[in-house]
Motif scaffolding. Structure first.
Motif, PDB file in Angstrom:
ATOM      1  N   TYR A  32     -41.489  36.494 -34.937  1.00 21.62           N
ATOM      2  CA  TYR A  32     -42.715  35.872 -34.426  1.00 21.62           C
ATOM      3  C   TYR A  32     -42.329  34.663 -33.572  1.00 21.62           C
ATOM      4  CZ  TYR A  32     -47.285  33.727 -34.057  1.00 21.62           C
ATOM      5  OH  TYR A  32     -48.442  33.180 -33.561  1.00 21.62           O
ATOM      6  N   LYS A  33     -42.831  34.656 -32.330  1.00 22.85           N
ATOM      7  CA  LYS A  33     -42.535  33.548 -31.418  1.00 22.85           C
ATOM      8  C   LYS A  33     -43.775  32.695 -31.213  1.00 22.85           C
ATOM      9  CE  LYS A  33     -41.695  34.135 -26.955  1.00 22.85           C
ATOM     10  NZ  LYS A  33     -40.966  34.466 -25.711  1.00 22.85           N
ATOM     11  N   PHE A  34     -43.642  31.386 -31.454  1.00 23.86           N
ATOM     12  CA  PHE A  34     -44.733  30.446 -31.257  1.00 23.86           C
ATOM     13  C   PHE A  34     -44.869  30.089 -29.771  1.00 23.86           C
ATOM     14  CE2 PHE A  34     -43.124  29.870 -35.562  1.00 23.86           C
ATOM     15  CZ  PHE A  34     -44.294  29.908 -36.318  1.00 23.86           C
ATOM     16  N   LYS A  35     -45.953  29.413 -29.425  1.00 23.68           N
ATOM     17  CA  LYS A  35     -46.205  29.071 -28.029  1.00 23.68           C
ATOM     18  C   LYS A  35     -45.170  28.116 -27.458  1.00 23.68           C
ATOM     19  CE  LYS A  35     -51.199  29.875 -28.230  1.00 23.68           C
ATOM     20  NZ  LYS A  35     -52.557  29.289 -28.053  1.00 23.68           N
ATOM     21  N   ASN A  36     -44.502  27.363 -28.326  1.00 25.56           N
ATOM     22  CA  ASN A  36     -43.461  26.439 -27.857  1.00 25.56           C
ATOM     23  C   ASN A  36     -42.092  27.106 -27.756  1.00 25.56           C
ATOM     24  OD1 ASN A  36     -42.850  26.770 -30.543  1.00 25.56           O
ATOM     25  ND2 ASN A  36     -43.101  24.611 -31.104  1.00 25.56           N
ATOM     26  N   ASN A  37     -42.051  28.463 -27.856  1.00 24.13           N
ATOM     27  CA  ASN A  37     -40.833  29.275 -27.720  1.00 24.13           C
ATOM     28  C   ASN A  37     -39.890  29.187 -28.915  1.00 24.13           C
ATOM     29  OD1 ASN A  37     -41.494  30.404 -25.221  1.00 24.13           O
ATOM     30  ND2 ASN A  37     -40.674  28.635 -24.124  1.00 24.13           N
ATOM     31  N   ILE A  38     -40.308  28.518 -29.973  1.00 26.54           N
ATOM     32  CA  ILE A  38     -39.565  28.588 -31.233  1.00 26.54           C
ATOM     33  C   ILE A  38     -39.974  29.881 -31.937  1.00 26.54           C
ATOM     34  CG2 ILE A  38     -39.292  27.564 -33.532  1.00 26.54           C
ATOM     35  CD1 ILE A  38     -39.617  24.830 -32.236  1.00 26.54           C
ATOM     36  N   TYR A  39     -39.001  30.567 -32.536  1.00 28.06           N
ATOM     37  CA  TYR A  39     -39.321  31.811 -33.229  1.00 28.06           C
ATOM     38  C   TYR A  39     -38.662  31.846 -34.607  1.00 28.06           C
ATOM     39  CZ  TYR A  39     -34.768  33.120 -31.190  1.00 28.06           C
ATOM     40  OH  TYR A  39     -33.447  33.131 -30.807  1.00 28.06           O
ATOM     41  N   ILE A  40     -39.251  32.647 -35.463  1.00 27.04           N
ATOM     42  CA  ILE A  40     -38.685  32.907 -36.789  1.00 27.04           C
ATOM     43  C   ILE A  40     -38.600  34.415 -36.965  1.00 27.04           C
ATOM     44  CG2 ILE A  40     -39.481  30.771 -37.858  1.00 27.04           C
ATOM     45  CD1 ILE A  40     -41.875  32.285 -38.958  1.00 27.04           C
ATOM     46  N   LYS A  41     -37.691  34.862 -37.813  1.00 28.86           N
ATOM     47  CA  LYS A  41     -37.558  36.294 -38.039  1.00 28.86           C
ATOM     48  C   LYS A  41     -36.950  36.558 -39.405  1.00 28.86           C
ATOM     49  CE  LYS A  41     -33.241  36.541 -35.315  1.00 28.86           C
ATOM     50  NZ  LYS A  41     -32.559  37.298 -34.241  1.00 28.86           N
ATOM     51  N   SER A  42     -37.257  37.741 -39.931  1.00 26.01           N
ATOM     52  CA  SER A  42     -36.755  38.109 -41.251  1.00 26.01           C
ATOM     53  C   SER A  42     -36.870  39.613 -41.439  1.00 26.01           C
ATOM     54  CB  SER A  42     -37.529  37.376 -42.346  1.00 26.01           C
ATOM     55  OG  SER A  42     -37.002  37.699 -43.625  1.00 26.01           O
ATOM     56  N   GLY A  43     -36.019  40.149 -42.314  1.00 26.42           N
ATOM     57  CA  GLY A  43     -36.067  41.576 -42.602  1.00 26.42           C
ATOM     58  C   GLY A  43     -34.736  42.076 -43.107  1.00 26.42           C
ATOM     59  N   PRO A  44     -34.589  43.385 -43.281  1.00 22.15           N
ATOM     60  CA  PRO A  44     -33.347  43.950 -43.801  1.00 22.15           C
ATOM     61  C   PRO A  44     -32.275  44.115 -42.729  1.00 22.15           C
ATOM     62  CG  PRO A  44     -34.936  45.688 -43.436  1.00 22.15           C
ATOM     63  CD  PRO A  44     -35.652  44.402 -43.139  1.00 22.15           C
ATOM     64  N   GLN A  45     -31.040  44.208 -43.171  1.00 25.97           N
ATOM     65  CA  GLN A  45     -29.918  44.517 -42.295  1.00 25.97           C
ATOM     66  C   GLN A  45     -29.018  45.526 -42.995  1.00 25.97           C
ATOM     67  OE1 GLN A  45     -27.753  41.525 -39.805  1.00 25.97           O
ATOM     68  NE2 GLN A  45     -26.000  41.987 -41.133  1.00 25.97           N
ATOM     69  N   LEU A  46     -28.633  46.565 -42.273  1.00 26.84           N
ATOM     70  CA  LEU A  46     -27.745  47.597 -42.788  1.00 26.84           C
ATOM     71  C   LEU A  46     -26.396  47.495 -42.108  1.00 26.84           C
ATOM     72  CD1 LEU A  46     -30.215  50.639 -42.733  1.00 26.84           C
ATOM     73  CD2 LEU A  46     -29.731  49.102 -44.642  1.00 26.84           C
ATOM     74  N   GLY A  47     -25.332  47.737 -42.856  1.00 25.76           N
ATOM     75  CA  GLY A  47     -23.993  47.668 -42.300  1.00 25.76           C
ATOM     76  C   GLY A  47     -23.191  48.918 -42.610  1.00 25.76           C
ATOM     77  N   LEU A  48     -22.460  49.419 -41.602  1.00 24.71           N
ATOM     78  CA  LEU A  48     -21.569  50.570 -41.774  1.00 24.71           C
ATOM     79  C   LEU A  48     -20.134  50.082 -41.669  1.00 24.71           C
ATOM     80  CD1 LEU A  48     -21.113  53.641 -42.018  1.00 24.71           C
ATOM     81  CD2 LEU A  48     -21.231  53.753 -39.513  1.00 24.71           C
ATOM     82  N   LEU A  49     -19.370  50.307 -42.720  1.00 23.95           N
ATOM     83  CA  LEU A  49     -17.997  49.811 -42.781  1.00 23.95           C
ATOM     84  C   LEU A  49     -17.110  50.497 -41.754  1.00 23.95           C
ATOM     85  CD1 LEU A  49     -15.869  48.082 -44.299  1.00 23.95           C
ATOM     86  CD2 LEU A  49     -15.531  50.047 -45.819  1.00 23.95           C
ATOM     87  N   ALA A  50     -16.350  49.720 -41.009  1.00 21.56           N
ATOM     88  CA  ALA A  50     -15.385  50.249 -40.043  1.00 21.56           C
ATOM     89  C   ALA A  50     -13.957  50.076 -40.575  1.00 21.56           C
ATOM     90  CB  ALA A  50     -15.533  49.547 -38.694  1.00 21.56           C
ATOM     91  N   LYS A  51     -13.568  48.855 -40.881  1.00 20.89           N
ATOM     92  CA  LYS A  51     -12.224  48.567 -41.390  1.00 20.89           C
ATOM     93  C   LYS A  51     -12.303  47.483 -42.455  1.00 20.89           C
ATOM     94  CE  LYS A  51      -9.774  49.511 -37.027  1.00 20.89           C
ATOM     95  NZ  LYS A  51      -8.856  48.917 -36.000  1.00 20.89           N
ATOM     96  N   ALA A  52     -11.314  47.478 -43.326  1.00 21.01           N
ATOM     97  CA  ALA A  52     -11.212  46.406 -44.328  1.00 21.01           C
ATOM     98  C   ALA A  52      -9.746  46.255 -44.707  1.00 21.01           C
ATOM     99  CB  ALA A  52     -12.057  46.720 -45.555  1.00 21.01           C
ATOM    100  N   PHE A  53      -9.264  45.044 -44.638  1.00 25.20           N
ATOM    101  CA  PHE A  53      -7.861  44.816 -44.993  1.00 25.20           C
ATOM    102  C   PHE A  53      -7.677  43.386 -45.497  1.00 25.20           C
ATOM    103  CE2 PHE A  53      -8.351  44.082 -40.418  1.00 25.20           C
ATOM    104  CZ  PHE A  53      -7.846  42.803 -40.279  1.00 25.20           C
ATOM    105  N   ASP A  54      -6.640  43.206 -46.288  1.00 25.01           N
ATOM    106  CA  ASP A  54      -6.219  41.884 -46.733  1.00 25.01           C
ATOM    107  C   ASP A  54      -4.983  41.497 -45.932  1.00 25.01           C
ATOM    108  OD1 ASP A  54      -8.231  41.736 -48.587  1.00 25.01           O
ATOM    109  OD2 ASP A  54      -6.998  42.338 -50.286  1.00 25.01           O
ATOM    110  N   LYS A  55      -5.040  40.356 -45.289  1.00 27.41           N
ATOM    111  CA  LYS A  55      -3.913  39.895 -44.486  1.00 27.41           C
ATOM    112  C   LYS A  55      -3.087  38.886 -45.286  1.00 27.41           C
ATOM    113  CE  LYS A  55      -2.689  37.737 -40.065  1.00 27.41           C
ATOM    114  NZ  LYS A  55      -3.210  37.141 -38.810  1.00 27.41           N
TER     115      LYS A  55
END
Length: 253
Positions: free
Chosen positions: A128-151
């Motif tokens: 949601y964007k207010f008239k002064n161009n400030i916005y807020i947002k919220s919701g879910p995020q999904l992630g698909l694993l590509a790589k994982a390692f311990d350095k």
């Protein structure tokens, strides 16, 4: 500043071999309309893993593209989505553990371990964007694993040595959580989007009973820039002028 940021994005795309982002740069004007904004965004993310002893926040860079689908009834409401193509998470200073190899264990004894987990992340947020161009947002995020390692890293005789231990098979392929954020759209929606948002993972990071209480956490500070928006607006204006039969000044005889 906008041109410098765009050049940075292009160079980043080339070095990261992310062809889909380069394609979006070329066809950006075709992805913008009065009710759709398309652009690139990137910045820094500060990641950690909850309940991981001795670990510290890991700082990395992220890069992706976004879409703002605006409501036709009220353009202040939007569906904000896209793909964060480069989005490493993880933590620094993970507890040292055995690699089941005597030579490697002796080499890295007293060294450091950093865990890096790379995802393709897809946020699906209500914005949601207010008239002064400030916005807020919220919701879910999904992630698909590509790589994982311990350095594993250590300095020996003035030289830095490192070893990457692949831990992908120990981590869930799918990650999911909640995002909440806020930002500011510069220049009445035609300039940069400056956003600060926080990701709170809800899916246990490790498979089985390895560490059931560990979750991804990440704070994102990003700058987004519409791609092709000005060109798309110009094309629409020219089309409307032609359809309305208006003769431009330079065309009058």
């Amino acid at each position: 500043m906008k041109k410098a940021l765009l050049i940075f994005f292009v160079l980043f795309c080339i070095t990261s071999s992310q062809s889909q982002v380069l394609i979006s740069l070329i066809f950006g004007d075709k992805l913008n309309s009065p009710f759709l904004e398309f652009g690139l965004e990137g910045g820094a993310n500060f990641s950690s893993i909850s309940n991981l002893e001795t670990s510290k926040t890991k700082i990395d860079f992220n890069l992706g593209f976004y879409f703002d689908f605006k409501s036709k009834k009220n353009p202040s409401w939007m569906l904000n989505t896209g793909v964060i193509v480069k989005s490493p998470m993880g933590a620094k200073n993970v507890s040292l553990y055995s690699l089941n190899n005597a030579d490697l264990d002796n080499t890295f004894k007293g060294g450091n371990v950093d865990r890096e987990i790379r995802y393709f992340n897809i946020p699906i947020l209500i914005k949601y964007k207010f008239k002064n161009n400030i916005y807020i947002k919220s919701g879910p995020q999904l992630g698909l694993l590509a790589k994982a390692f311990d350095k594993f890293s250590k300095e020996i005789n003035g030289e830095d040595i490192a070893y990457k231990n692949n831990v992908r098979d120990k981590i869930h392929v799918i990650d999911a959580g909640i995002v909440i954020g806020a930002g500011y759209h510069i220049n009445s929606g035609k300039g940069l989007n400056i956003t600060l948002q926080y990701y709170y993972g809800l899916v246990p990071l490790m498979k089985g009973d390895l560490s059931p209480n560990q979750y991804n956490r990440s704070l994102y500070l990003t700058a987004g820039i519409p791609i092709g928006k000005g060109k798309a607006d110009k094309k629409r204006a020219e089309k409307e002028t032609f359809e309305n039969g208006v003769i431009l000044p330079e065309e009058e005889e």
